[in-house]
Scaffold this motif. Structure first.
Motif: not given
Ligand code: FES
Length: 130
Positions: A70-74, A87-92
């Motif tokens: 799970i991406c630690t951003h969102r 790689y996170c496709k949401r914001h890179g």
């Molecule tokens: S949710 Fe993964 S980079 Fe924003």
């Protein structure tokens, strides 16, 4: 190839002791996932079978561990790349094979989930409550 409980514990303890990994602790109830025989993860690489449950299984350099998917951003599910990075496709955002952030906007590394081996030699992964 099967690994013994002792070997597994030594591998994961070594990973934590070297300081390259972050092990998270859960304050609330956790879900435990039986990922099957630990010997199924004998080859170096990323196993993404359980990414939708919240983790990758990674074997790298003699270490076997479960890394949050799970991406630690969102909180978006990550994609494993052919070079074992993520790689996170949401914001890179990108993460190294050990879970360290290599490109933001994510700022926090991927946590390593607590694991154990049961009496049957199965890898158990503890997923913290959300
Ligand atoms: S949710 Fe993964 S980079 Fe924003």
């Amino acid at each position: 190839m099967n690994i013994s409980r002792r070997e597994f514990l030594m591998l994961t303890a070594g990973a934590v002791a070297c300081g390259s990994l972050n092990v998270i602790a859960s304050d609330g109830p956790a879900q435990t996932v039986d990922a099957g025989p630990a010997g199924n993860f004998a080859a170096d690489g990323v196993y993404d079978t359980y990414k939708d449950l919240g983790f990758f299984i990674v074997r790298r350099g003699g270490q076997l561990f479960a890394l949050s998917s799970i991406c630690t951003h969102r909180n978006v599910t990550l994609k494993a790349q052919s070079d074992c990075s993520f790689y996170c496709k949401r914001h890179g955002s990108t993460f190294a094979p050990n879970g360290h952030v290599t490109q933001g906007p994510a700022k926090r590394n991927l946590p390593v989930l607590a694991t154990s081996i049961n009496a049957s030699g199965h890898l158990l992964v503890n997923i913290p409550a959300v």
